[in-house]
Design a protein around this motif. Structure first.
Motif, mmCIF file in Angstrom:
data_model
loop_
_atom_site.group_PDB
_atom_site.id
_atom_site.type_symbol
_atom_site.label_atom_id
_atom_site.label_comp_id
_atom_site.label_asym_id
_atom_site.label_seq_id
_atom_site.Cartn_x
_atom_site.Cartn_y
_atom_site.Cartn_z
ATOM 1 N N UNK A 22 0.803 -1.211 0.000
ATOM 2 C CA UNK A 22 0.000 0.000 0.000
ATOM 3 C C UNK A 22 0.846 1.277 0.000
ATOM 4 N N UNK A 23 2.101 1.184 0.442
ATOM 5 C CA UNK A 23 2.942 2.374 0.504
ATOM 6 C C UNK A 23 3.855 2.479 -0.704
ATOM 7 N N UNK A 24 3.655 1.651 -1.729
ATOM 8 C CA UNK A 24 4.459 1.744 -2.938
ATOM 9 C C UNK A 24 5.491 0.641 -3.026
ATOM 10 N N UNK A 25 6.283 0.698 -4.081
ATOM 11 C CA UNK A 25 7.283 -0.342 -4.319
ATOM 12 C C UNK A 25 8.408 -0.300 -3.294
ATOM 13 N N UNK A 26 8.662 0.885 -2.740
ATOM 14 C CA UNK A 26 9.707 1.052 -1.725
ATOM 15 C C UNK A 26 9.086 1.700 -0.493
ATOM 16 N N UNK A 27 9.325 1.137 0.652
ATOM 17 C CA UNK A 27 8.830 1.700 1.905
ATOM 18 C C UNK A 27 9.823 2.761 2.382
ATOM 19 N N UNK A 28 9.698 3.955 1.805
ATOM 20 C CA UNK A 28 10.664 5.005 2.115
ATOM 21 C C UNK A 28 10.600 5.420 3.578
ATOM 22 N N UNK A 29 9.414 5.466 4.151
ATOM 23 C CA UNK A 29 9.277 5.840 5.560
ATOM 24 C C UNK A 29 9.972 4.817 6.453
ATOM 25 N N UNK A 30 9.732 3.538 6.193
ATOM 26 C CA UNK A 30 10.381 2.504 6.989
ATOM 27 C C UNK A 30 11.884 2.498 6.811
ATOM 28 N N UNK A 31 12.346 2.706 5.566
ATOM 29 C CA UNK A 31 13.771 2.732 5.290
ATOM 30 C C UNK A 31 14.438 3.896 6.003
ATOM 31 N N UNK A 32 13.814 5.077 5.926
ATOM 32 C CA UNK A 32 14.384 6.243 6.624
ATOM 33 C C UNK A 32 14.402 6.035 8.127
ATOM 34 N N UNK A 33 13.361 5.420 8.646
ATOM 35 C CA UNK A 33 13.292 5.186 10.088
ATOM 36 C C UNK A 33 14.384 4.240 10.554
ATOM 37 N N UNK A 34 14.594 3.153 9.810
ATOM 38 C CA UNK A 34 15.645 2.208 10.175
ATOM 39 C C UNK A 34 17.017 2.855 10.057
ATOM 40 N N UNK A 35 17.247 3.600 8.979
ATOM 41 C CA UNK A 35 18.537 4.282 8.808
ATOM 42 C C UNK A 35 18.767 5.288 9.930
ATOM 43 N N UNK A 36 17.717 6.051 10.276
ATOM 44 C CA UNK A 36 17.855 7.025 11.365
ATOM 45 C C UNK A 36 18.144 6.331 12.685
ATOM 46 N N UNK A 37 17.502 5.179 12.913
ATOM 47 C CA UNK A 37 17.766 4.435 14.149
ATOM 48 C C UNK A 37 19.220 3.994 14.222
ATOM 49 N N UNK A 38 19.750 3.492 13.104
ATOM 50 C CA UNK A 38 21.131 3.004 13.096
ATOM 51 C C UNK A 38 22.129 4.148 13.275
ATOM 52 N N UNK A 39 21.827 5.294 12.691
ATOM 53 C CA UNK A 39 22.727 6.443 12.837
ATOM 54 C C UNK A 39 22.647 7.015 14.245
ATOM 55 N N UNK A 40 21.433 7.148 14.751
ATOM 56 C CA UNK A 40 21.251 7.675 16.111
ATOM 57 C C UNK A 40 21.907 6.769 17.140
ATOM 58 N N UNK A 41 21.871 5.468 16.877
ATOM 59 C CA UNK A 41 22.411 4.489 17.832
ATOM 60 C C UNK A 41 23.888 4.742 18.118
#
Length: 278
Positions: A22-41
Motif C-alpha cells: 500500500x505504501x508503494x514499491x519502496x517503503x521510504x518511511x520505513x527505510x528512513x526510520x531504520x537508517x535514522x535508528x542506526x545512525x542515532x544508535x
C-alpha cells in the motif's frame, strides 16, 4: 458485523493489485526510520563510536612514528608517517563499519527484540540499506575526523579527495555488509568476537596498512593481492598521497564487486530470515 479483510486479500474497488504494498514499491518511511535508528544508535555514544577510534588511530600513528618513523626513510617517495596515515584511516573506517552493523544485529538477537526490525513491512533489501546507512555514516564521520587531523598535524592535503571518498564509502559498505552476515550468523557475543579477531582484524592488518606489499616475498605479495581490503587501503592511499601499489581502477572494480557479492549474501540472509526468525 462484517469481518475485516485478511492482510493478504485485496478489497474490491481499492485499486491495489494483488501483492502490491500500500505504501508503494519502496517503503521510504520505513527505510528512513531504520537508517535514522542506526545512525542515532552510534551518535548517542559518540565518544565510544567516533572519538575513541580517532584517538586509537592517532596513537597508532604516534607510536609508529616514534618507534621506526625517523629511521625508516621514505616509502613511495613520501615520509613513512605520511605513507602510514591513509592505511590507518581506512583500517579505522572498515573496523567501525563492521562493528556498527554486527553489534546492532547481535545485540537485538541476544536481547530478543530483533522482531522489532523484522515485523515492520520492510523487504530484505530495505533492511540491508537501512543497516548499511548506519555503517557508511559512521565510517565517513570517522574518516572526516581523521582527515582533518592529518591535514592539521601532518600538513597532508588529499591529492584526489573524491577518489578517497569513493573508497571510504566502498570500504564502509563492504565491511558493513560483512558485519550483517557475521551478525546474522553469530548467536552469542563470543562468536562475534571470534569472527572479529580471526577474520576482520587479519584482513585489515595483513593488507598493506603498515607496509608496501612490493617489499614482500612473491608468495606473500600474491596472497595480499587476493585480499579485497588491500585494494581498499591501496585506493585510499592513492586518493591521499597520489601513489599506490596497484592500479586504482583495478582496485575500484575489485572493491565494487566484493561489496556487491557480500551485499547480495547479506540480502539473501535477511530476506530468508536465516537465524533471525527461528
Amino acid at each position: 458485523m462484517a469481518q475485516d479483510t485478511p492482510p493478504h486479500m485485496v478489497e474490491i474497488g481499492t485499486g491495489i493489485a494483488l501483492g502490491e504494498r500500500r505504501f508503494g514499491r519502496v517503503n521510504w518511511l520505513g527505510l528512513r526510520t531504520l537508517a535514522r535508528r542506526e545512525i542515532t544508535r552510534f551518535l548517542v555514544v559518540w565518544t565510544q563510536t567516533l572519538l575513541a577510534p580517532m584517538v586509537t588511530a592517532a596513537l597508532f600513528l604516534m607510536i609508529f612514528n616514534i618507534a621506526i618513523g625517523p629511521g625508516r626513510g621514505t616509502v613511495m617517495g613520501v615520509p613513512f608517517i605520511v605513507f602510514l596515515a591513509p592505511g590507518i584511516m581506512m583500517m579505522t573506517v572498515i573496523q567501525n563499519a563492521f562493528a556498527n552493523t554486527s553489534s546492532s544485529i547481535v545485540i537485538t538477537k541476544v536481547q530478543g527484540n530483533i522482531v522489532d526490525t523484522l515485523m515492520p513491512p520492510l523487504s530484505g533489501f530495505e533492511i540491508l540499506l537501512g543497516y548499511l546507512a548506519g555503517a557508511v555514516a559512521r565510517g565517513v564521520l570517522v574518516a572526516v575526523g581523521l582527515g582533518v587531523g592529518i591535514m592539521l598535524f601532518l600538513g597532508v592535503v588529499p591529492e584526489y579527495p573524491l577518489v578517497a571518498l569513493l573508497f571510504i564509502v566502498l570500504g564502509a559498505s563492504f565491511l558493513g555488509a560483512l558485519g550483517i552476515v557475521a551478525g546474522v550468523f553469530a548467536e552469542k557475543f563470543d562468536q562475534m568476537a571470534a569472527i572479529t579477531n580471526f577474520i576482520v582484524t587479519p584482513l585489515a592488518f595483513l593488507s598493506g596498512t603498515f607496509y608496501s606489499v612490493e617489499a614482500l616475498p612473491p608468495v606473500l605479495r600474491t596472497l595480499s593481492h587476493l585480499n579485497p581490503v588491500f585494494y581498499l587501503i591501496d585506493g585510499m592511499r592513492f586518493g591521499v598521497i597520489g601513489t599506490s601499489d596497484s592500479s586504482p581502477l583495478l582496485g575500484l572494480v575489485i572493491c565494487s564487486l566484493s561489496s556487491l557479492g557480500i551485499g547480495t549474501l547479506a540480502w539473501v540472509m535477511l530476506r530468508s530470515g536465516y537465524r533471525l526468525k527461528s
